[in-house]
Design a protein around this motif. Structure first.
Motif, mmCIF file in Angstrom:
data_model
loop_
_atom_site.group_PDB
_atom_site.id
_atom_site.type_symbol
_atom_site.label_atom_id
_atom_site.label_comp_id
_atom_site.label_asym_id
_atom_site.label_seq_id
_atom_site.Cartn_x
_atom_site.Cartn_y
_atom_site.Cartn_z
ATOM 1 N N HIS A 151 -6.382 6.522 -6.632
ATOM 2 C CA HIS A 151 -6.147 7.708 -6.955
ATOM 3 C C HIS A 151 -6.044 8.752 -5.885
ATOM 4 O O HIS A 151 -5.437 9.647 -5.917
ATOM 5 C CB HIS A 151 -7.567 8.074 -7.891
ATOM 6 C CG HIS A 151 -7.268 7.694 -9.115
ATOM 7 N ND1 HIS A 151 -8.051 6.654 -9.842
ATOM 8 C CD2 HIS A 151 -6.746 8.370 -10.276
ATOM 9 C CE1 HIS A 151 -7.643 6.399 -11.164
ATOM 10 N NE2 HIS A 151 -6.798 7.342 -11.452
ATOM 11 N N ALA A 154 -2.561 8.207 -4.324
ATOM 12 C CA ALA A 154 -1.639 8.758 -5.409
ATOM 13 C C ALA A 154 -1.694 10.285 -4.847
ATOM 14 O O ALA A 154 -0.582 11.052 -5.161
ATOM 15 C CB ALA A 154 -1.881 8.460 -6.782
ATOM 16 N N GLU A 155 -2.791 10.963 -4.785
ATOM 17 C CA GLU A 155 -2.860 12.235 -4.608
ATOM 18 C C GLU A 155 -2.156 12.575 -3.346
ATOM 19 O O GLU A 155 -1.681 13.718 -3.117
ATOM 20 C CB GLU A 155 -4.338 12.415 -4.604
ATOM 21 C CG GLU A 155 -4.659 14.197 -4.504
ATOM 22 C CD GLU A 155 -6.338 14.125 -4.192
ATOM 23 O OE1 GLU A 155 -6.650 15.071 -3.232
ATOM 24 O OE2 GLU A 155 -7.120 13.868 -4.942
ATOM 25 N N GLY A 158 1.434 12.742 -3.407
ATOM 26 C CA GLY A 158 1.866 13.788 -4.695
ATOM 27 C C GLY A 158 2.642 14.702 -4.210
ATOM 28 O O GLY A 158 3.366 15.306 -4.986
ATOM 29 N N GLY A 159 2.887 15.040 -2.932
ATOM 30 C CA GLY A 159 3.906 16.065 -2.598
ATOM 31 C C GLY A 159 5.495 15.637 -2.633
ATOM 32 O O GLY A 159 6.023 16.471 -2.535
ATOM 33 N N THR A 161 8.399 13.806 -5.095
ATOM 34 C CA THR A 161 8.744 13.604 -6.295
ATOM 35 C C THR A 161 8.761 12.023 -6.733
ATOM 36 O O THR A 161 8.770 11.358 -5.820
ATOM 37 C CB THR A 161 10.020 14.201 -6.743
ATOM 38 O OG1 THR A 161 10.871 13.303 -5.994
ATOM 39 C CG2 THR A 161 10.090 15.573 -6.403
ATOM 40 N N GLY A 162 8.703 11.634 -8.133
ATOM 41 C CA GLY A 162 8.733 10.205 -8.135
ATOM 42 C C GLY A 162 9.961 9.527 -7.409
ATOM 43 O O GLY A 162 9.870 8.425 -6.948
ATOM 44 N N GLN A 165 9.423 9.343 -3.874
ATOM 45 C CA GLN A 165 8.416 8.082 -3.399
ATOM 46 C C GLN A 165 9.084 6.872 -3.603
ATOM 47 O O GLN A 165 8.966 5.857 -3.005
ATOM 48 C CB GLN A 165 7.233 8.108 -4.550
ATOM 49 C CG GLN A 165 6.422 9.289 -4.191
ATOM 50 C CD GLN A 165 5.204 9.364 -5.413
ATOM 51 O OE1 GLN A 165 4.799 8.286 -5.448
ATOM 52 N NE2 GLN A 165 4.709 10.681 -5.584
#
Length: 194
Positions: A151, A154-155, A158-159, A161-162, A165
């Motif tokens: 988690h 992932a945070e 998180g900056g 986009t999918g 990534q």
């Protein structure tokens, strides 16, 4: 050269010795100016990777410290957990999946066994085969800790986009495979470990 440290200014941005801004591009430009013809294209890739590895490694160590587990123990427990029920592997298979030496596996298993996180027993069939099994306490610890780590990470990414990534994942995989091939080195360790 590519691992050159970038000290931070008071606002958290890289700074040069005079206190002004000194991003990675400035380092490359300075080397081009001072040593014309020296290849500098790697600086914009390698330096941020080193900086990210340090930041991510330090953050993961803090998360694990709060959870009361070290990276090597979590790696051992995670390998057993990902194996699926009955969460048992030979020490040889643990070494193969963890990409660490037999000696490192032995140390990890002994420490985890003392903490009640795994048990070990002789394997059937081949002599000297040792089976390592996740205990209920080990299972509980890995479940809680992996959630915290994943988690948090992932945070931290998180900056992007999918789509970004996915792109970065693909590019890093290509770079890692090619670098391993060029170096003739298949070992992968935790950041900061030999």
């Amino acid at each position: 050269m590519a691992r050159e440290a970038l000290p931070e200014s008071g606002d958290g941005h890289p700074a040069d010795e005079g206190g002004g801004s000194c991003p990675v591009q400035d380092i490359a430009a300075a080397w081009e100016r001072e040593r014309p013809g020296t290849p500098v294209s790697s600086i914009g890739i390698v330096t941020p990777i080193w900086q990210l590895a340090k930041l991510l490694g330090d953050d993961r160590r803090r998360v694990l410290a709060r959870a009361g587990v070290d990276a090597a123990t979590l790696d051992l427990l995670s390998v057993l957990r990902r194996a699926g029920a009955p969460y048992t592997l030979t020490t040889r298979e643990l070494g193969r999946r963890s990409l660490v030496s037999a000696g490192a596996v032995s140390q990890r298993v002994a420490r985890a066994e003392r903490e009640g996180l795994v048990t070990r027993r002789p394997g059937a069939g081949r002599p000297r085969t040792v089976l390592v099994e996740l205990t209920a306490a080990g299972h509980e610890l890995v479940e809680a800790t992996v959630d915290q780590v994943l988690h948090r990470e992932a945070e931290l990414v998180g900056g992007l986009t999918g789509e970004q990534q996915e792109q970065l994942t693909g590019l890093l995989r290509i770079l890692l495979q090619d670098t391993r091939r060029r170096l003739g080195d298949d070992r992968i360790t935790h950041v900061g470990q030999e």
